[in-house]
Design a protein around this motif. Sequence first.
Motif, PDB file in Angstrom:
ATOM      1  N   ALA A 279     -13.028  -7.171   4.628  1.00 52.59           N
ATOM      2  CA  ALA A 279     -12.865  -6.463   5.899  1.00 52.59           C
ATOM      3  C   ALA A 279     -11.512  -6.733   6.561  1.00 52.59           C
ATOM      4  O   ALA A 279     -11.241  -6.196   7.637  1.00 52.59           O
ATOM      5  N   ASP A 280     -10.667  -7.538   5.948  1.00 53.98           N
ATOM      6  CA  ASP A 280      -9.364  -7.847   6.531  1.00 53.98           C
ATOM      7  C   ASP A 280      -8.500  -6.588   6.562  1.00 53.98           C
ATOM      8  O   ASP A 280      -8.239  -5.990   5.513  1.00 53.98           O
ATOM      9  N   PRO A 281      -8.045  -6.134   7.740  1.00 49.21           N
ATOM     10  CA  PRO A 281      -7.303  -4.872   7.820  1.00 49.21           C
ATOM     11  C   PRO A 281      -6.047  -4.842   6.960  1.00 49.21           C
ATOM     12  O   PRO A 281      -5.750  -3.821   6.328  1.00 49.21           O
ATOM     13  N   ALA A 282      -5.298  -5.935   6.942  1.00 47.80           N
ATOM     14  CA  ALA A 282      -4.071  -5.962   6.144  1.00 47.80           C
ATOM     15  C   ALA A 282      -4.388  -5.889   4.651  1.00 47.80           C
ATOM     16  O   ALA A 282      -3.678  -5.232   3.885  1.00 47.80           O
ATOM     17  N   HIS A 283      -5.454  -6.562   4.238  1.00 50.32           N
ATOM     18  CA  HIS A 283      -5.823  -6.525   2.821  1.00 50.32           C
ATOM     19  C   HIS A 283      -6.348  -5.144   2.435  1.00 50.32           C
ATOM     20  O   HIS A 283      -6.083  -4.649   1.338  1.00 50.32           O
ATOM     21  N   ARG A 284      -7.104  -4.500   3.326  1.00 46.76           N
ATOM     22  CA  ARG A 284      -7.565  -3.136   3.060  1.00 46.76           C
ATOM     23  C   ARG A 284      -6.380  -2.191   2.903  1.00 46.76           C
ATOM     24  O   ARG A 284      -6.373  -1.308   2.031  1.00 46.76           O
ATOM     25  N   TRP A 285      -5.379  -2.374   3.749  1.00 45.54           N
ATOM     26  CA  TRP A 285      -4.153  -1.561   3.669  1.00 45.54           C
ATOM     27  C   TRP A 285      -3.446  -1.789   2.342  1.00 45.54           C
ATOM     28  O   TRP A 285      -3.015  -0.838   1.685  1.00 45.54           O
ATOM     29  N   LEU A 286      -3.352  -3.049   1.901  1.00 42.86           N
ATOM     30  CA  LEU A 286      -2.741  -3.360   0.602  1.00 42.86           C
ATOM     31  C   LEU A 286      -3.514  -2.688  -0.527  1.00 42.86           C
ATOM     32  O   LEU A 286      -2.922  -2.057  -1.409  1.00 42.86           O
ATOM     33  N   ARG A 287      -4.833  -2.819  -0.518  1.00 39.04           N
ATOM     34  CA  ARG A 287      -5.646  -2.237  -1.584  1.00 39.04           C
ATOM     35  C   ARG A 287      -5.485  -0.721  -1.653  1.00 39.04           C
ATOM     36  O   ARG A 287      -5.431  -0.135  -2.744  1.00 39.04           O
ATOM     37  N   ALA A 288      -5.398  -0.082  -0.496  1.00 36.92           N
ATOM     38  CA  ALA A 288      -5.228   1.373  -0.473  1.00 36.92           C
ATOM     39  C   ALA A 288      -3.930   1.783  -1.151  1.00 36.92           C
ATOM     40  O   ALA A 288      -3.888   2.763  -1.912  1.00 36.92           O
ATOM     41  N   HIS A 289      -2.860   1.029  -0.913  1.00 41.88           N
ATOM     42  CA  HIS A 289      -1.575   1.363  -1.523  1.00 41.88           C
ATOM     43  C   HIS A 289      -1.565   1.063  -3.026  1.00 41.88           C
ATOM     44  O   HIS A 289      -0.937   1.787  -3.797  1.00 41.88           O
ATOM     45  N   VAL A 290      -2.237  -0.005  -3.441  1.00 44.83           N
ATOM     46  CA  VAL A 290      -2.334  -0.287  -4.877  1.00 44.83           C
ATOM     47  C   VAL A 290      -3.059   0.867  -5.585  1.00 44.83           C
ATOM     48  O   VAL A 290      -2.640   1.328  -6.646  1.00 44.83           O
ATOM     49  N   ARG A 291      -4.154   1.329  -4.978  1.00 43.16           N
ATOM     50  CA  ARG A 291      -4.883   2.475  -5.557  1.00 43.16           C
ATOM     51  C   ARG A 291      -3.985   3.695  -5.671  1.00 43.16           C
ATOM     52  O   ARG A 291      -3.947   4.369  -6.710  1.00 43.16           O
ATOM     53  N   GLU A 292      -3.252   3.985  -4.606  1.00 46.42           N
ATOM     54  CA  GLU A 292      -2.430   5.187  -4.592  1.00 46.42           C
ATOM     55  C   GLU A 292      -1.288   5.131  -5.592  1.00 46.42           C
ATOM     56  O   GLU A 292      -1.007   6.107  -6.286  1.00 46.42           O
ATOM     57  N   VAL A 293      -0.614   3.988  -5.677  1.00 45.48           N
ATOM     58  CA  VAL A 293       0.524   3.910  -6.591  1.00 45.48           C
ATOM     59  C   VAL A 293       0.066   3.976  -8.039  1.00 45.48           C
ATOM     60  O   VAL A 293       0.732   4.573  -8.894  1.00 45.48           O
ATOM     61  N   CYS A 294      -1.099   3.406  -8.347  1.00 44.67           N
ATOM     62  CA  CYS A 294      -1.627   3.494  -9.706  1.00 44.67           C
ATOM     63  C   CYS A 294      -2.062   4.922 -10.017  1.00 44.67           C
ATOM     64  O   CYS A 294      -1.892   5.402 -11.146  1.00 44.67           O
ATOM     65  N   ARG A 295      -2.625   5.606  -9.033  1.00 47.77           N
ATOM     66  CA  ARG A 295      -3.037   6.990  -9.254  1.00 47.77           C
ATOM     67  C   ARG A 295      -1.820   7.882  -9.512  1.00 47.77           C
ATOM     68  O   ARG A 295      -1.820   8.706 -10.425  1.00 47.77           O
ATOM     69  N   GLU A 296      -0.757   7.676  -8.715  1.00 47.15           N
ATOM     70  CA  GLU A 296       0.436   8.491  -8.879  1.00 47.15           C
ATOM     71  C   GLU A 296       1.102   8.262 -10.231  1.00 47.15           C
ATOM     72  O   GLU A 296       1.510   9.195 -10.923  1.00 47.15           O
TER      73      GLU A 296
END
Length: 299
Positions: A279-296
């Motif tokens: 639930a850590d906001p900064a960690h959620r933000w990091l995970r979202a970007h990892v998902r996006e960069v791998c998808r791209e």
Amino acid sequence: MSLPDLNLLITLDVLLSEASVARAARRLHLSPSAMSRALARLREATGDPLLVRAGRGLVPTPRAIALREQVGQLVHDSAAVLRPVDRLDLAQLARTFTIRTREGFVENFGAGLIARLRADAPGVRLRFVPKSDKDSTGLRDGSIDLETGVIGKSTGPEVRTQALLRDRFVGVVRAGHALASGAMTPARYAAAEHVGISRQGRDKGPVDDALLPLGLHRAIVATVAGFAPALSLARASELVATVPERHTGLLRDGMHSFPLPFPMPDLTVSMLWHPRLDADPAHRWLRAHVREVCREESI
């Protein structure tokens, strides 16, 4: 020494703000008698009358006046601690995230991830560390914030996971290699000399298991612990390296890659983290970007 009832801080804050037992009781949804009892407990705890009668009203003592600002700040800070963070101030975020990966992740996804994160939060830093095993101790003890890889039996049962991309094995040889031209068959693949990849130094792996039903065996003349050294050997010799396609895209630059001529199960590369960061906001933000960069990078 027993701790005082910290709920009394809220009561004291309201009493000092209202200077009235009746009004304080209404704000806290208590009866006047209950608020009077709470004031008596506060007087006992502080050793001071706090509020004394002056005419028809109450006035604070010097001790109460001295406490008013301090108590108000304590109540405010306590409420902030217990309130969910609903907004992350990325411009002010100063944090270093440690990410454990196998080789190939940084080369293929690292630059895009860094660019994405720093565009939002210039104070964020990434520390990439090598992944030599699948042990979850680093996630548990907090030395690792996030990990990528294939989920294995040694992954801790409490660890959170989310798939990032699907990958497949390909054969890789140097440019100009004999296998770089002509039709590829299982027999032709197996007849070449190979470099094996095993972090534990094993002689056999999933590729050998896939060849076994066909009655074929690879000749492994060298074994290394990772994709990068395997590809370096293949680039400078006649050896064949068999590696995940997407995870090694840039590492294979200038080499010839070919689909394996026999069935091999795909790999699912996931990210892993400990539940305390869920639930850590900064960690959620990091995970979202990892998902996006791998998808791209996987499109």
